[in-house]
Design an enzyme around this catalytic site. Structure first.
Site, PDB file in Angstrom:
ATOM      1  CG  ASN A  87      61.850 -23.771  50.393  1.00 20.16           C
ATOM      2  OD1 ASN A  87      62.757 -23.974  51.195  1.00 20.16           O
ATOM      3  ND2 ASN A  87      61.061 -24.745  49.962  1.00 20.16           N
ATOM      4  CD  GLN A  94      59.185 -18.105  47.062  1.00 25.29           C
ATOM      5  OE1 GLN A  94      60.171 -17.369  47.205  1.00 25.29           O
ATOM      6  NE2 GLN A  94      57.951 -17.707  47.279  1.00 25.29           N
ATOM      7  CB  SER A  95      58.546 -24.028  42.887  1.00 26.92           C
ATOM      8  OG  SER A  95      57.729 -24.643  43.852  1.00 26.92           O
ATOM      9  CB  VAL A  96      54.276 -21.723  44.754  1.00 28.07           C
ATOM     10  CG1 VAL A  96      52.930 -20.994  44.715  1.00 28.07           C
ATOM     11  CG2 VAL A  96      54.158 -23.090  44.086  1.00 28.07           C
ATOM     12  CG  HIS A 100      54.413 -21.829  50.291  1.00 29.04           C
ATOM     13  ND1 HIS A 100      54.703 -20.943  49.272  1.00 29.04           N
ATOM     14  CD2 HIS A 100      55.263 -22.878  50.119  1.00 29.04           C
ATOM     15  CE1 HIS A 100      55.670 -21.429  48.519  1.00 29.04           C
ATOM     16  NE2 HIS A 100      56.036 -22.616  49.013  1.00 29.04           N
ATOM     17  CG  HIS A 102      57.298 -26.324  52.714  1.00 24.82           C
ATOM     18  ND1 HIS A 102      57.008 -27.215  51.694  1.00 24.82           N
ATOM     19  CD2 HIS A 102      57.696 -25.183  52.098  1.00 24.82           C
ATOM     20  CE1 HIS A 102      57.239 -26.642  50.521  1.00 24.82           C
ATOM     21  NE2 HIS A 102      57.656 -25.411  50.734  1.00 24.82           N
TER      22      HIS A 102
HETATM   23  P1  DGP Z   1      58.207 -24.172  47.299  1.00 24.15           P
HETATM   24  O1  DGP Z   1      59.155 -24.951  46.468  1.00 24.15           O
HETATM   25  O2  DGP Z   1      58.784 -23.855  48.689  1.00 24.15           O
HETATM   26  O3  DGP Z   1      57.692 -22.944  46.594  1.00 24.15           O
HETATM   27  O4  DGP Z   1      56.975 -25.134  47.580  1.00 24.15           O
HETATM   28  C1  DGP Z   1      55.880 -25.230  46.749  1.00 24.15           C
HETATM   29  C2  DGP Z   1      55.194 -26.515  47.080  1.00 24.15           C
HETATM   30  O5  DGP Z   1      53.906 -26.486  46.517  1.00 24.15           O
HETATM   31  C3  DGP Z   1      55.867 -27.768  46.538  1.00 24.15           C
HETATM   32  O6  DGP Z   1      56.342 -28.574  47.623  1.00 24.15           O
HETATM   33  C4  DGP Z   1      54.796 -28.491  45.756  1.00 24.15           C
HETATM   34  C5  DGP Z   1      53.535 -27.786  46.163  1.00 24.15           C
HETATM   35  N1  DGP Z   1      52.541 -27.671  45.110  1.00 24.15           N
HETATM   36  C6  DGP Z   1      52.757 -27.187  43.845  1.00 24.15           C
HETATM   37  N2  DGP Z   1      51.611 -27.199  43.156  1.00 24.15           N
HETATM   38  C7  DGP Z   1      50.654 -27.683  44.006  1.00 24.15           C
HETATM   39  C8  DGP Z   1      49.260 -27.918  43.857  1.00 24.15           C
HETATM   40  O7  DGP Z   1      48.639 -27.675  42.823  1.00 24.15           O
HETATM   41  N3  DGP Z   1      48.625 -28.431  44.936  1.00 24.15           N
HETATM   42  C9  DGP Z   1      49.273 -28.699  46.114  1.00 24.15           C
HETATM   43  N4  DGP Z   1      48.536 -29.208  47.112  1.00 24.15           N
HETATM   44  N5  DGP Z   1      50.579 -28.476  46.282  1.00 24.15           N
HETATM   45  C10 DGP Z   1      51.262 -27.970  45.243  1.00 24.15           C
END
Ligand code: DGP
Length: 114
Positions: A87, A94-96, A100, A102
């Protein structure tokens, strides 16, 4: 201390269910799995996302891609099929802001995505 969530997981400051790691990447289960198998493959070095990739990251991206395929094999979905999703940006949710991939599978996936 870094503010980046995935850098903190890479550094061991935040716990994660790690399924694979090597010198370039770390792979751990998504905290909010969307399918039976949902693993995130993350480069150890911070890159915010696809828009931030430079030629210097070519090898890194190759490592992430090969690790994603390896994770799929480890998770038993390498032959049945899986999807690798990156994403990028707001419309893609995209949230992070740490690159990355998936790795998604464990059941038949529909197309196109939502
Ligand atoms: P995106 O939306 O593509 O940026 O995906 C970020 C993903 O990261 C989302 O599916 C949830 C996951 N995520 C967020 N915080 C954490 C965390 O603290 N630990 C883990 N294992 N996953 C997380």
């Amino acid at each position: 201390m870094t503010e980046c969530l995935f850098c903190r997981i890479v550094q061991g400051e935040i716990a994660a269910d790690i399924v694979y790691q090597d010198e370039s990447v770390i792979a751990f289960r998504d905290i909010q799995p969307q399918v039976p198998t949902h693993v995130l493959v993350v480069p150890r070095r911070h890159v915010a996302g696809y828009n931030d990739l430079t030629k210097d990251d070519d090898a890194l991206l190759g490592s992430v891609g090969r690790a994603a395929a390896h994770v799929a094999q480890l998770e038993g979905i390498g032959s049945s099929g899986y999807r690798c999703v990156v994403n990028s940006g707001q419309d893609a949710l995209q949230s992070v802001p740490h690159l990355h991939v998936h790795v998604l599978g464990g059941r038949p996936l529909s197309w196109p995505p939502g």
